[in-house]
Design an enzyme around this catalytic site. Structure first.
Site, short mmCIF file in Angstrom:
data_model
loop_
_atom_site.label_atom_id
_atom_site.label_comp_id
_atom_site.label_asym_id
_atom_site.label_seq_id
_atom_site.Cartn_x
_atom_site.Cartn_y
_atom_site.Cartn_z
N GLY A 93 0.79 -1.23 0.00
CA GLY A 93 0.00 0.00 0.00
C GLY A 93 0.82 1.27 0.00
N HIS A 100 9.96 6.36 3.59
CA HIS A 100 9.56 6.92 4.88
C HIS A 100 9.29 5.80 5.86
CE1 HIS A 100 6.09 6.54 2.20
NE2 HIS A 100 5.39 6.17 3.27
N HIS A 102 7.06 4.98 9.10
CA HIS A 102 5.95 5.40 9.95
C HIS A 102 6.30 5.13 11.41
CE1 HIS A 102 2.76 5.55 6.68
NE2 HIS A 102 3.64 4.77 6.10
#
Ligand code: AMP
Ligand code: ZN
Length: 114
Positions: A93, A100, A102
Site C-alpha cells: 500500500g 519513509h 511510519h
C-alpha cells in the site's frame, strides 16, 4: 526529485508539522493519522523506497531509524511502545514514493498487520 511531495516538504515548499529536523533526516506528523500518534521519518535524500536503497544509503537508513527512536521518545511513546513501518510497493500500500518510516503509537497495535 521534482514533483516528489516529501522532497517538497524537505525544501519547505509544502507545509508540514515538523517534529524532528537534523542534517540528513526530517520527521513530521502524518496528515491522515492511523493512530493517536503518527509521524513519518524520511531521509532528506530522495530514495523511492527501501527496495531502491543501496549500500551508499546505509548511513541515511541508520539515521532514519535512530531519528524514529528519538521521535517516539519526543512524542511520548517510549513507555507504552510503538511500531515502525516501512511500506514497499503495491501490496504494502505504499502511496508516496519517497522512503519513509511510519512511527505509530498511542494505542495497542494488532498483529498480524492488515
Ligand atoms: P505510505 O502509504 O506508506 O506510502 O504512506 C504515505 C503516508 O503519507 C500516508 O500515511 C499519508 O497519510 C501521508 N501523507 C500524504 N501526504 C502527506 C502530507 N502532505 N503531509 C504529511 N503526511 C502525508
Ligand atoms: Zn523525494
Amino acid at each position: 526529485m521534482p514533483g516528489c511531495l516529501f522532497c517538497n516538504i524537505v525544501a519547505g515548499k509544502t507545509p508540514a508539522e515538523i517534529v524532528h529536523d537534523s542534517e540528513h533526516v526530517l520527521a513530521f506528523k502524518d496528515i491522515r493519522p492511523a493512530a493517536p500518534v503518527h509521524a513519518l521519518v524520511i531521509p532528506k535524500v530522495h530514495i523511492p523506497g527501501i527496495h531502491e536503497a543501496t549500500p551508499e544509503h546505509a548511513a541515511a537508513l541508520g539515521q532514519v531509524l535512530l531519528a524514529a527512536r528519538d521521535v517516539a521518545e519526543k512524542l511520548g511513546l517510549a513507555k507504552g511502545g510503538y511500531r515502525l513501518v516501512v511500506n514497499q510497493g503495491a501490496d504494502a500500500g505504499q502511496s508516496v514514493f519517497h522512503l519513509h518510516c511510519h512511527v505509530l503509537g498511542g494505542r495497542p497495535m494488532a498483529w498480524p498487520p492488515g
